[in-house]
Each structure stands twice: as C-alpha cells, then as structure tokens.
Design a protein around this motif. Sequence first.
Motif: not given
Length: 280
Positions: A50-69, A165-173
């Motif tokens: 459809r000609g759309t995309a979501t750009f991700m800035i500041m690199g492709d390495v995250c300082t967090r490690s969320c369990k869903f990502c 309730r589930l936030t502490p299990q799947i999100r980092s920080k």
Amino acid sequence: MMIQRKPDWLKIKIDNTENFAFVKKIVSENHLHTICSSGKCPNQCECWSRGTATFMIMGDVCTRSCKFCATKSGKPLLLDSSEPAKIAESVSLMKLKHCVITSVDRDDLPDKGATHWAKTVQKIRQQNPNIIIELLIPDYQNEILQIVMDAKPNITGHNLETVERLTPQIRSKATYQNSLETLRQIAISGIITKTGIMVGLGETETEVFQTLTDARNVGTSIVTIGQYLQPAKNNIPVAQYVTPEQFDGYKNYALKLGYKHVESAPLVRSSYMSDKIIIE
C-alpha cells in the motif's frame, strides 16, 4: 508445553506488488530500519504494497529486552546524524501523506534519544510540509518528553502493550503506571494521543476492559488491539488465540468509552491502517 496451532483467521496471504518492491528498494538504498522487518510484523507485505512503512530510528539494537519483542537487544551503535535527513527524503520519495516513526529504546543516551527524535520530525516537516507525522515513542516523561512534543508531531503514541498484571512478565524496565503517565503527559500537551495493546498473553476480558478504561482516563483517543504472536523461540509463548468476535467486543467497548479511532482485529499492530486515521 503443547504448541497451539494458529487458527485460520491468522493465515496471511503473501502478495508482493510493485509498491512492495519500491518501498523495499528505498529502505535498502537509504540503509534505514523499519519495525515492519525488525519486529517481524505479519502485515509487512500488505502495508508495503500500500506504499506505507513504519520507520525505526536510532538503530536496530535496543537497550531493553522485552519478552514479546523480536528486535535485537544489546549495546547499540552511535547515532547516525544523517538519519533524520534520510528519513525525510525517503518519506518524500514514497509520496507519503501520513508517516509513522518509531524507535528502539536508547537508555544509553543522556536524553534517551529525544533530541534525535525532534530533529527527525523537523526534517520530515521541512521537506514534506503537509504530511501527517505519527510517532510511537518510548516511555519518555517531563523534560525529555517535552523535547519531542516541541517538534509538533500530529499524533504521538506510546504502547501499554498488555494489562497491568502481566506487565512485569513481558516488559523490560517499563512499568504500567509509568506508561500511563507518559500517555497523560502527551495528552496534556495537546497532541493526539495513541496507545496499543496485545492480547493472547493470558489476560482476562475484564483486565482488557480495565486497561482500555485506564488509557482513556488519561486522555488517550486512539487505540490498537491485536493478537500477540510469538516471533522467536526465546520470546514468551502465546497463551491463547483470541477470536475475531472477541476483538469486535473489545472494539465496541473502546468506542463506548469515547475513543475516536479503534483498530481491533487479530493481525492489527500499532501502526496498522494509521493512514486511515482522520485528524480533526
């Protein structure tokens, strides 16, 4: 643990069109990152076609490690000072009327990358003055958040991701209450406020209703609700596949709460159909 088979409603039709190839070419030639690829989004073919995309800035390495990502985590590289201009040029080449920008978390930077965010918005606006700019930001607050808000994006989102309730299990920080505070501060700034949640992680219907209520109470007016899909073996497994009928129920509940725009379906993701949002 027994692996659940995906239901029929989650089957994806792959249809690579000329537009898909065009978007892929622009992203590749400009050495850009997209959450479409990094996040293994199931809608990549549809959106790029459809000609759309979501750009991700500041690199492709995250300082967090969320369990869903699915995004890589670790020590990021230095910021690319030319990235804002590259994004702006790509938006122009793609002739976008609505662009979406997200980022990895950069807790390694003094301002967590807020200044880079602002420069990106400013460059896009300079080259594309009539465009709608939508951001999906980390859990910025106070002075750091204000740096981004001062750049005047049209829509700013921050995802709650799941129920409290589930936030502490799947999100980092990130915490549920901090994310609500981020949404509250975005709304106070006068910018259209958006959030997104995943279901299928073991939440109850009542918890989803409460999450939608909490986000609406702090001023959120746009929400996306989609099925969590395990992107890799080291990510948290799917607890259940939510039916399309249940997604309809969540949408109806959100609309009754006063949300202006709701996308709720199994394959919905944060930026899905963003270009269909009507700015009032």
